[in-house]
Design an enzyme around this catalytic site. Structure first.
Site, PDB file in Angstrom:
ATOM      1  N   GLU A  40       0.907  -1.180   0.073  1.00 63.85           N
ATOM      2  CA  GLU A  40       0.184   0.020   0.083  1.00 63.85           C
ATOM      3  C   GLU A  40       0.804   1.323  -0.114  1.00 63.85           C
ATOM      4  OE1 GLU A  40      -3.723   1.631   2.392  1.00 63.85           O
ATOM      5  OE2 GLU A  40      -2.202   0.592   3.623  1.00 63.85           O
ATOM      6  N   LYS A 113      -9.992   0.420  -2.125  1.00 65.91           N
ATOM      7  CA  LYS A 113     -10.070   0.085  -0.694  1.00 65.91           C
ATOM      8  C   LYS A 113     -11.412   0.329  -0.294  1.00 65.91           C
ATOM      9  CE  LYS A 113      -7.546   0.664   3.264  1.00 65.91           C
ATOM     10  NZ  LYS A 113      -6.304   1.202   4.175  1.00 65.91           N
ATOM     11  N   CYS A 157      -4.867  -3.281   3.608  1.00 67.95           N
ATOM     12  CA  CYS A 157      -4.498  -2.990   4.663  1.00 67.95           C
ATOM     13  C   CYS A 157      -5.945  -3.265   5.658  1.00 67.95           C
ATOM     14  CB  CYS A 157      -3.881  -1.527   4.700  1.00 67.95           C
ATOM     15  SG  CYS A 157      -3.392  -1.157   6.213  1.00 67.95           S
TER      16      CYS A 157
END
Length: 270
Positions: A40, A113, A157
């Site tokens: 990321e 995301k 993440c």
């Protein structure tokens, strides 16, 4: 199929970060990896959350996407491009997007995301505060692709803390789950390996987790520990800190053995 997780300590210089990513993709390909995953924010870790707005790209255009496409084609590998900022419907925020490129350099799939990290803590007189929602517009759809016969599910993440996303990706089942990340040192030390192994065990598949790992120019410290985990929860390879490449073999027979010995995926009732 050999797979590689790249660990970086990205800084505030976009071109320097891209050069490092390109070099490490080449290193992974040189060691035989057919799929290479970046962390990321591989392209940029600004001094402030809003700094990423200045380098946001439109889908299909820009130096970050160009580098990923060129690197994939140059080495003939699949590249999971960590995340990069793409323009969003909100001019004050960007999408934190994972773009995947095939060995021909063509975009295979994009995942934005979904879950946005927020964390506040004060300990020993030191205060930590993060709120991705200040600069990031959340995505709303799961995404997966097939690479050399293996189905790969995408996440980023903080998504790691939401098992329902991975369950959505398991219809049909994935062989590999990708989790590019920039975990904070505090949360990574407590939960990173625990969560990665849990996602591997409950979904009976491999997990590849390329991470940011070290002290960044902006003062932030990330946990690192990029790793690859097998379907039984065994950590096959890990790099604690600093830039580098972590490589392991994705073995379809291993997945089949685990799922036949303990057919948990077929036992689901909810």
């Amino acid at each position: 199929m050999k797979i590689a997780a790249i660990q970086m300590v990205s800084g505030i210089d976009l071109q320097a970060n891209l050069a490092t990513a390109r070099r490490l993709i080449g290193e992974a390909a040189g060691e035989g990896a057919r799929l290479v995953a970046l962390p990321e924010y591989f392209c940029f870790m600004g001094r402030a959350d809003t700094d990423k707005l200045a380098i946001a790209e439109t889908p299909g255009a820009g130096p970050i996407q160009q580098m990923l496409a060129e690197a994939a084609a140059a080495h003939g590998v699949w590249v999971i491009g960590g995340t990069l900022p793409l323009v969003s419907p909100d001019p004050q925020r960007v999408l934190n997007s994972c773009c995947v490129y095939g060995p021909d350099g063509a975009l295979a799939v994009r995942y934005d995301k979904i879950h946005l990290f927020r964390f506040e803590r004060e300990a020993g007189g030191v205060r930590e505060s993060y709120d991705e929602g200040r600069a990031i517009h959340a995505g709303d759809a799961a995404a997966a692709f097939v690479a050399e016969g293996s189905r790969v599910g995408l996440s980023v993440c903080y998504d790691l803390r939401f098992p329902e996303l991975y369950r959505a990706l398991m219809a049909p089942p994935c062989d590999l789950l990708s989790v590019p990340a920039a975990f904070t040192y505090t949360t990574g030390q407590a939960h990173w390996e625990l969560l990665l192994r849990a996602r591997a065990v409950e979904n009976q598949c491999y997990v590849i987790a390329p991470a940011q790992g070290g002290r960044h120019e902006n003062g932030r410290r990330t946990w690192g520990h990029s790793m690859i985990v097998d379907p039984w929860g065994e950590v096959l390879a890990v790099r604690p800190e600093g830039e580098g490449v972590v490589i392991a073999e994705l073995d379809a027979a291993r997945i089949a053995d685990v799922r036949s010995q303990l057919p948990a995926l077929t036992h689901r009732r909810l």
